[in-house]
Design a protein around this motif. Structure first.
Motif, PDB file in Angstrom:
ATOM      1  N   UNK A   1      42.997  26.900 -44.228  1.00 10.45           N
ATOM      2  CA  UNK A   1      44.257  26.797 -43.492  1.00 10.45           C
ATOM      3  C   UNK A   1      45.128  25.634 -43.962  1.00 10.45           C
ATOM      4  N   UNK A   2      46.349  25.653 -43.485  1.00 10.05           N
ATOM      5  CA  UNK A   2      47.264  24.524 -43.608  1.00 10.05           C
ATOM      6  C   UNK A   2      47.191  23.787 -42.271  1.00 10.05           C
ATOM      7  N   UNK A   3      46.995  22.489 -42.322  1.00 10.21           N
ATOM      8  CA  UNK A   3      46.885  21.692 -41.099  1.00 10.21           C
ATOM      9  C   UNK A   3      48.218  21.030 -40.790  1.00 10.21           C
ATOM     10  N   UNK A   4      48.539  20.967 -39.521  1.00 12.30           N
ATOM     11  CA  UNK A   4      49.731  20.257 -39.047  1.00 12.30           C
ATOM     12  C   UNK A   4      49.261  19.212 -38.049  1.00 12.30           C
TER      13      UNK A   4
ATOM     14  N   UNK B   1      45.990  21.330 -47.138  1.00 10.04           N
ATOM     15  CA  UNK B   1      46.808  20.131 -47.010  1.00 10.04           C
ATOM     16  C   UNK B   1      47.152  19.916 -45.549  1.00 10.04           C
ATOM     17  N   UNK B   2      47.649  18.707 -45.250  1.00  9.25           N
ATOM     18  CA  UNK B   2      48.083  18.375 -43.898  1.00  9.25           C
ATOM     19  C   UNK B   2      49.563  18.021 -43.935  1.00  9.25           C
ATOM     20  N   UNK B   3      50.311  18.579 -43.007  1.00  5.87           N
ATOM     21  CA  UNK B   3      51.724  18.261 -42.842  1.00  5.87           C
ATOM     22  C   UNK B   3      51.903  17.383 -41.613  1.00  5.87           C
ATOM     23  N   UNK B   4      52.865  16.468 -41.695  1.00  2.80           N
ATOM     24  CA  UNK B   4      53.218  15.598 -40.568  1.00  2.80           C
ATOM     25  C   UNK B   4      54.729  15.476 -40.562  1.00  2.80           C
ATOM     26  N   UNK B   5      55.343  15.707 -39.426  1.00  6.11           N
ATOM     27  CA  UNK B   5      56.787  15.494 -39.277  1.00  6.11           C
ATOM     28  C   UNK B   5      57.010  14.137 -38.614  1.00  6.11           C
ATOM     29  N   UNK B   6      57.890  13.345 -39.187  1.00  8.00           N
ATOM     30  CA  UNK B   6      58.200  12.016 -38.663  1.00  8.00           C
ATOM     31  C   UNK B   6      59.711  11.856 -38.636  1.00  8.00           C
TER      32      UNK B   6
ATOM     33  N   UNK C   1      48.422   7.455 -47.712  1.00 10.92           N
ATOM     34  CA  UNK C   1      48.495   8.406 -48.818  1.00 10.92           C
ATOM     35  C   UNK C   1      49.398   9.600 -48.625  1.00 10.92           C
ATOM     36  N   UNK C   2      50.147   9.667 -47.537  1.00 11.98           N
ATOM     37  CA  UNK C   2      51.056  10.788 -47.322  1.00 11.98           C
ATOM     38  C   UNK C   2      52.367  10.524 -48.053  1.00 11.98           C
ATOM     39  N   UNK C   3      52.977  11.602 -48.538  1.00 11.83           N
ATOM     40  CA  UNK C   3      54.206  11.518 -49.320  1.00 11.83           C
ATOM     41  C   UNK C   3      55.326  12.287 -48.639  1.00 11.83           C
ATOM     42  N   UNK C   4      56.551  11.836 -48.839  1.00 13.82           N
ATOM     43  CA  UNK C   4      57.694  12.641 -48.417  1.00 13.82           C
ATOM     44  C   UNK C   4      58.580  12.956 -49.623  1.00 13.82           C
ATOM     45  N   UNK C   5      57.996  12.807 -50.800  1.00  8.32           N
ATOM     46  CA  UNK C   5      58.658  13.160 -52.055  1.00  8.32           C
ATOM     47  C   UNK C   5      57.728  14.111 -52.792  1.00  8.32           C
ATOM     48  N   UNK C   6      58.274  15.221 -53.278  1.00 11.92           N
ATOM     49  CA  UNK C   6      57.446  16.191 -53.994  1.00 11.92           C
ATOM     50  C   UNK C   6      56.829  15.522 -55.213  1.00 11.92           C
ATOM     51  N   UNK C   7      55.509  15.631 -55.395  1.00 11.95           N
ATOM     52  CA  UNK C   7      54.848  15.002 -56.538  1.00 11.95           C
ATOM     53  C   UNK C   7      55.511  15.415 -57.861  1.00 11.95           C
TER      54      UNK C   7
ATOM     55  N   UNK D   1      62.279  18.465 -43.111  1.00 11.10           N
ATOM     56  CA  UNK D   1      61.865  19.435 -42.100  1.00 11.10           C
ATOM     57  C   UNK D   1      63.107  19.870 -41.341  1.00 11.10           C
ATOM     58  N   UNK D   2      63.311  21.160 -41.247  1.00 12.34           N
ATOM     59  CA  UNK D   2      64.426  21.704 -40.481  1.00 12.34           C
ATOM     60  C   UNK D   2      63.860  22.404 -39.252  1.00 12.34           C
ATOM     61  N   UNK D   3      64.610  22.394 -38.157  1.00 12.85           N
ATOM     62  CA  UNK D   3      64.148  23.095 -36.971  1.00 12.85           C
ATOM     63  C   UNK D   3      65.344  23.671 -36.222  1.00 12.85           C
TER      64      UNK D   3
END
Length: 154
Positions: free
Chosen positions: A78-81, A115-120, A135-141, A149-151
């Protein structure tokens, strides 16, 4: 505090989780359902096998994390959030958030999550630094493209 001091919440602790989430939301002046409604919703969520809630501390929890796991075509697992991570304000900077995050990552690895996603919120500099330190990134490697993130409320 270490990840060993973090436990998986049981449905019987749904009310505790509801109180902690209400505290979190009101601390930041966000609209929130009542403690009772949050507790009822947590009780339903904790009955599912694709939702994991973690509690730090003993009978009077010091913080919590909430994970959801969903299928994705990008990984076999799964993808974790990470939906929520909260530590009581008077107990911050004592390693509780790190312990919760490390246990959450461990639970995700146990479930073979890809992977794990986090919205901040962009203005939440402390939270952004916390996740980046872990170790979390907000820039694509490999790029300088920021992830966003859009909502839309429905």
């Amino acid at each position: 505090m270490s990840a060993d001091d973090v436990r998986t919440a049981t449905p019987a602790e749904a009310g505790l989780l509801g109180r902690l989430l209400w505290d979190f939301n009101t601390e930041f002046e966000a609209a929130t359902p009542s403690v009772d409604e949050l507790g009822t919703r947590f009780a339903r969520l904790l009955a599912r096998d694709d939702v994991v809630a973690l509690l730090a501390g003993g009978e009077e929890p010091t913080g919590f994390a909430l994970l959801t796991l969903r299928p994705t075509p990008y990984y076999d697992g799964p993808l974790a959030q990470l939906e929520e991570l909260y530590v009581r304000p008077d107990l911050r900077d004592r390693g509780i958030g790190t312990a919760l995050l490390l246990r959450a990552l461990e639970r995700c690895r146990d479930r073979a999550a890809g992977e794990m996603h986090i919205n901040v919120d962009g203005v939440d500099v402390d939270a952004r630094r916390f996740y980046e330190r872990h170790g979390f990134l907000n820039i694509l490697p490999g790029t300088d493209d920021r992830m966003l993130c859009y909502l839309q409320e429905l």
